[in-house]
Scaffold this motif. Sequence first.
Motif, PDB file in Angstrom:
ATOM      1  N   THR A  97       0.897  -1.183  -0.054  1.00  0.00           N
ATOM      2  CA  THR A  97       0.049   0.012  -0.121  1.00  0.00           C
ATOM      3  C   THR A  97       0.888   1.245   0.104  1.00  0.00           C
ATOM      4  O   THR A  97       0.669   2.211  -0.806  1.00  0.00           O
ATOM      5  CB  THR A  97      -0.950   0.148   1.223  1.00  0.00           C
ATOM      6  N   TRP A 277      -9.539  -7.672   3.274  1.00  0.00           N
ATOM      7  CA  TRP A 277      -8.534  -6.389   3.349  1.00  0.00           C
ATOM      8  C   TRP A 277      -7.667  -6.089   2.298  1.00  0.00           C
ATOM      9  O   TRP A 277      -7.354  -4.983   2.007  1.00  0.00           O
ATOM     10  CB  TRP A 277      -7.927  -6.724   4.616  1.00  0.00           C
ATOM     11  N   TRP A 280     -10.225  -3.749   0.379  1.00  0.00           N
ATOM     12  CA  TRP A 280     -10.786  -2.266   0.862  1.00  0.00           C
ATOM     13  C   TRP A 280      -9.876  -1.623   1.678  1.00  0.00           C
ATOM     14  O   TRP A 280     -10.159  -0.283   1.178  1.00  0.00           O
ATOM     15  CB  TRP A 280     -11.720  -3.071   2.226  1.00  0.00           C
ATOM     16  N   VAL A 281      -8.516  -1.987   1.586  1.00  0.00           N
ATOM     17  CA  VAL A 281      -7.472  -0.978   2.133  1.00  0.00           C
ATOM     18  C   VAL A 281      -7.101  -0.205   1.070  1.00  0.00           C
ATOM     19  O   VAL A 281      -7.080   1.005   1.059  1.00  0.00           O
ATOM     20  CB  VAL A 281      -6.316  -1.822   2.503  1.00  0.00           C
ATOM     21  N   LEU A 283      -8.903   0.414  -1.797  1.00  0.00           N
ATOM     22  CA  LEU A 283      -9.897   1.180  -2.328  1.00  0.00           C
ATOM     23  C   LEU A 283     -10.147   2.658  -1.376  1.00  0.00           C
ATOM     24  O   LEU A 283     -10.400   3.224  -1.819  1.00  0.00           O
ATOM     25  CB  LEU A 283     -10.959   0.295  -2.397  1.00  0.00           C
ATOM     26  N   THR A 284      -9.852   2.286  -0.082  1.00  0.00           N
ATOM     27  CA  THR A 284     -10.072   3.317   0.731  1.00  0.00           C
ATOM     28  C   THR A 284      -9.002   4.338   0.542  1.00  0.00           C
ATOM     29  O   THR A 284      -9.310   5.732   0.879  1.00  0.00           O
ATOM     30  CB  THR A 284      -9.746   2.679   2.301  1.00  0.00           C
ATOM     31  N   VAL A 285      -7.829   4.014   0.248  1.00  0.00           N
ATOM     32  CA  VAL A 285      -6.757   5.073   0.023  1.00  0.00           C
ATOM     33  C   VAL A 285      -7.025   5.606  -1.064  1.00  0.00           C
ATOM     34  O   VAL A 285      -6.869   7.085  -1.186  1.00  0.00           O
ATOM     35  CB  VAL A 285      -5.517   3.987  -0.075  1.00  0.00           C
ATOM     36  N   PHE A 287     -10.048   6.330  -2.338  1.00  0.00           N
ATOM     37  CA  PHE A 287     -11.244   7.251  -2.114  1.00  0.00           C
ATOM     38  C   PHE A 287     -10.397   8.655  -1.644  1.00  0.00           C
ATOM     39  O   PHE A 287     -10.953   9.643  -1.622  1.00  0.00           O
ATOM     40  CB  PHE A 287     -12.214   6.713  -1.390  1.00  0.00           C
ATOM     41  N   LEU A 288      -9.678   8.540  -0.428  1.00  0.00           N
ATOM     42  CA  LEU A 288      -9.157   9.477   0.397  1.00  0.00           C
ATOM     43  C   LEU A 288      -8.479  10.206  -0.613  1.00  0.00           C
ATOM     44  O   LEU A 288      -8.202  11.587  -0.378  1.00  0.00           O
ATOM     45  CB  LEU A 288      -8.195   8.878   1.352  1.00  0.00           C
TER      46      LEU A 288
END
Length: 329
Positions: A97, A277, A280-281, A283-285, A287-288
């Motif tokens: 990541t 995980w 979603w990890v 994908l969340t980054v 989106f942020l």
Amino acid sequence: MTNLNAVDPAAVAQDAHLESADVVIGKTTIIFRRFLRNKTAVAGLAIFLALTVFSFIGGFFTQWDKETIDPFNIGMPPSADHYLGTSQAGIDLYAMTVEGTRISILIGLVVGLVSVLIAAVYGCTMAYFGGKVDKVMLFILEALIMMPALLVVAVATSGGGAGLKRDLPSWLLLIIVLLVFSWMGTARLIRSMSMSLMQRDFVKAAQYMGVPPRRIVWRHLVPNIGSLLILDITRGVTAAILAEVAFSFIGIGIKVPDVSLGVLIGQATSQVQTFPWMFWVPLTVMFLLTGSLAMMNDGLRDAFDPSSTSSGKAKKAKTRKITAEKKAA
């Protein structure tokens, strides 16, 4: 005997300073104040800077890297040894990541900045020279716009670009391809705005005085479209990150062993239920990243809005009050 008509130089200087402070506020200061008063924009800037710092120093907080395999923790959820878990191959997701975020931000910043620079030079050149130069450059621009970007990316990053691919990493190759297609829409808009500026008196005066074309473009045209360029930079960074994610997701962008957010999302899509995980990890980054850039873009648009009145009212009101009290005394 005291001279009642004597003038105190210190008082005069202070009055002059207060009067000037009451009416003169730099444009940069006004824009900066407007941006800082937009809490959403400031939050977006903080998130983007935090992710950028994380992408460059986050690797120092773990012993793992994106290539090391842990054979004793294959497909494991987050734990003390692996903060974000491991992949089905036993590679630390935290390390991947960090690397993927850095590559995605690098692609976004390079493409966003360079494409706007190319668009500014190309669009202003068309507007300044006009005539046949404008027609030829506009024809080239329209021809490039008609090219299928998806097909070119697929050929450049797959078998058709094998010779070039051996010499360049896939993320650098993707940057080059994105730069070819990311500046054309902005250049056409800049051309339209610059053509209207060419009819302004200050530009005509500079031409009559014999100012070189390069100086006119950089001193008169570009500063007057500066707000558009800054907004296009934030939009360009967002578009480049989304393009990288989209191309890598469908397998024609960044290739393994290089890692990006798009690669991580694409690899984990088919295993969302088994290794959630892994999906979603990143994908969340993503989106942020894109969300923070959108928040910054909205704040910059409001800051550059000339109808905005949030430019230091309190200081100006306080200055007027002090000046009025001194005059009354």
